[in-house]
Scaffold this motif. Sequence first.
Motif, PDB file in Angstrom:
ATOM      1  N   TRP A  65     -22.293  51.314  12.772  1.00  0.00           N
ATOM      2  CA  TRP A  65     -21.568  50.037  11.307  1.00  0.00           C
ATOM      3  C   TRP A  65     -20.396  50.091  11.493  1.00  0.00           C
ATOM      4  N   TYR A  66     -19.326  49.162  11.737  1.00  0.00           N
ATOM      5  CA  TYR A  66     -18.127  48.686  10.863  1.00  0.00           C
ATOM      6  C   TYR A  66     -18.572  48.276   9.204  1.00  0.00           C
ATOM      7  N   SER A  67     -18.402  49.093   8.775  1.00  0.00           N
ATOM      8  CA  SER A  67     -17.935  49.016   6.884  1.00  0.00           C
ATOM      9  C   SER A  67     -17.091  48.733   6.244  1.00  0.00           C
ATOM     10  N   SER A  68     -15.702  49.092   6.983  1.00  0.00           N
ATOM     11  CA  SER A  68     -14.314  48.783   6.079  1.00  0.00           C
ATOM     12  C   SER A  68     -13.653  47.642   5.775  1.00  0.00           C
ATOM     13  N   LEU A  69     -14.349  46.376   5.964  1.00  0.00           N
ATOM     14  CA  LEU A  69     -13.745  44.733   5.760  1.00  0.00           C
ATOM     15  C   LEU A  69     -13.905  44.811   3.788  1.00  0.00           C
ATOM     16  N   ASP A  70     -12.929  44.589   3.506  1.00  0.00           N
ATOM     17  CA  ASP A  70     -12.540  44.385   2.031  1.00  0.00           C
ATOM     18  C   ASP A  70     -13.765  43.671   1.493  1.00  0.00           C
ATOM     19  N   GLN A  71     -13.894  43.577   0.568  1.00  0.00           N
ATOM     20  CA  GLN A  71     -14.378  41.876  -0.333  1.00  0.00           C
ATOM     21  C   GLN A  71     -14.205  40.924  -0.219  1.00  0.00           C
ATOM     22  N   ILE A  72     -14.432  39.695   0.355  1.00  0.00           N
ATOM     23  CA  ILE A  72     -13.286  38.692   0.529  1.00  0.00           C
ATOM     24  C   ILE A  72     -13.867  37.957  -0.564  1.00  0.00           C
ATOM     25  N   ARG A  73     -13.358  37.103  -1.143  1.00  0.00           N
ATOM     26  CA  ARG A  73     -12.920  35.943  -2.376  1.00  0.00           C
ATOM     27  C   ARG A  73     -12.709  34.981  -1.958  1.00  0.00           C
ATOM     28  N   THR A  74     -14.109  34.089  -2.537  1.00  0.00           N
ATOM     29  CA  THR A  74     -13.214  32.519  -2.377  1.00  0.00           C
ATOM     30  C   THR A  74     -14.233  31.631  -2.845  1.00  0.00           C
ATOM     31  N   LYS A  75     -14.154  30.151  -2.313  1.00  0.00           N
ATOM     32  CA  LYS A  75     -14.287  28.991  -2.883  1.00  0.00           C
ATOM     33  C   LYS A  75     -15.026  28.671  -2.016  1.00  0.00           C
ATOM     34  N   THR A  76     -16.064  28.119  -2.790  1.00  0.00           N
ATOM     35  CA  THR A  76     -17.222  26.947  -1.826  1.00  0.00           C
ATOM     36  C   THR A  76     -16.248  25.677  -1.862  1.00  0.00           C
ATOM     37  N   SER A  77     -17.052  24.749  -0.853  1.00  0.00           N
ATOM     38  CA  SER A  77     -16.333  23.729  -0.716  1.00  0.00           C
ATOM     39  C   SER A  77     -17.178  22.057  -0.961  1.00  0.00           C
ATOM     40  N   ASP A  78     -17.989  22.520  -2.123  1.00  0.00           N
ATOM     41  CA  ASP A  78     -18.310  21.831  -3.025  1.00  0.00           C
ATOM     42  C   ASP A  78     -17.565  20.812  -3.874  1.00  0.00           C
ATOM     43  N   ASN A  79     -18.273  20.045  -4.101  1.00  0.00           N
ATOM     44  CA  ASN A  79     -17.138  18.752  -5.390  1.00  0.00           C
ATOM     45  C   ASN A  79     -17.048  19.204  -6.862  1.00  0.00           C
ATOM     46  N   ASN A  80     -18.235  20.452  -6.804  1.00  0.00           N
ATOM     47  CA  ASN A  80     -17.349  21.258  -8.502  1.00  0.00           C
ATOM     48  C   ASN A  80     -17.687  23.164  -7.332  1.00  0.00           C
ATOM     49  N   PRO A  81     -16.629  23.590  -7.116  1.00  0.00           N
ATOM     50  CA  PRO A  81     -16.589  24.987  -6.369  1.00  0.00           C
ATOM     51  C   PRO A  81     -17.212  26.203  -7.147  1.00  0.00           C
ATOM     52  N   ALA A  82     -18.161  26.977  -6.200  1.00  0.00           N
ATOM     53  CA  ALA A  82     -18.530  28.023  -7.052  1.00  0.00           C
ATOM     54  C   ALA A  82     -17.518  29.019  -5.774  1.00  0.00           C
ATOM     55  N   SER A  83     -17.718  30.012  -7.023  1.00  0.00           N
ATOM     56  CA  SER A  83     -16.874  31.463  -6.253  1.00  0.00           C
ATOM     57  C   SER A  83     -17.501  32.667  -5.623  1.00  0.00           C
ATOM     58  N   VAL A  84     -17.556  32.285  -4.400  1.00  0.00           N
ATOM     59  CA  VAL A  84     -18.399  33.715  -3.091  1.00  0.00           C
ATOM     60  C   VAL A  84     -17.315  35.227  -3.640  1.00  0.00           C
TER      61      VAL A  84
END
Length: 184
Positions: free
Chosen positions: A84-103
């Motif tokens: 397993w390659y698990s060295s990817l950092d956490q990714i933070r973004t928002k969804t494409s909804d009208n009222n976006p949620a944090s991911v």
Amino acid sequence: MADKDDAGIAEDEVGGDGGAPKKAGGIAALLPGLLKWIAIGLGSIILIVTVVVVTVNIMGNNKPQATGIPVSQEYSRKKEVLDWYSSLDQIRTKTSDNNPASVVVQVSLGYKKDDKQASTEISQRLIEIKSFLRQYFSERTKEELKPQNEDILRQQIRDRINDDILSDSKIRNVQFTTLDVVEQ
């Protein structure tokens, strides 16, 4: 008188018992007969065992060898052991909804065990993979990111990374170590 002398000589030669020869007494007389019957018995046993062994071998060669019982695929599925390659950092973004949620997502990429080429290529294309993952999750809605859809998400991510980013190697599996969708 000559007749009597002839008769006496004849009696002495025969043995005087009226014609029966003298017998040796005891075990010495039984031993040759006993040994003869023991030899016949042992010979019979050896012959019978030989016939049985030969018959069993001949009969056994005509049967197909039992190699194993076929097992259906649902019972024989063994998961492949992956690195397993698990060295990817956490990714933070928002969804494409009208009222976006944090991911917030952290992804681990599984590749074939001891495949150094895959590990090297993932490391070399780390920036491209992170960019792809950020874009992928920002294009999704809250509904698409629900836990019951994780298998579909993992499969889509794996296919897109293999087709669009990696060229010399392939990843086999994608797992989310973190996948949080927080509505605001």
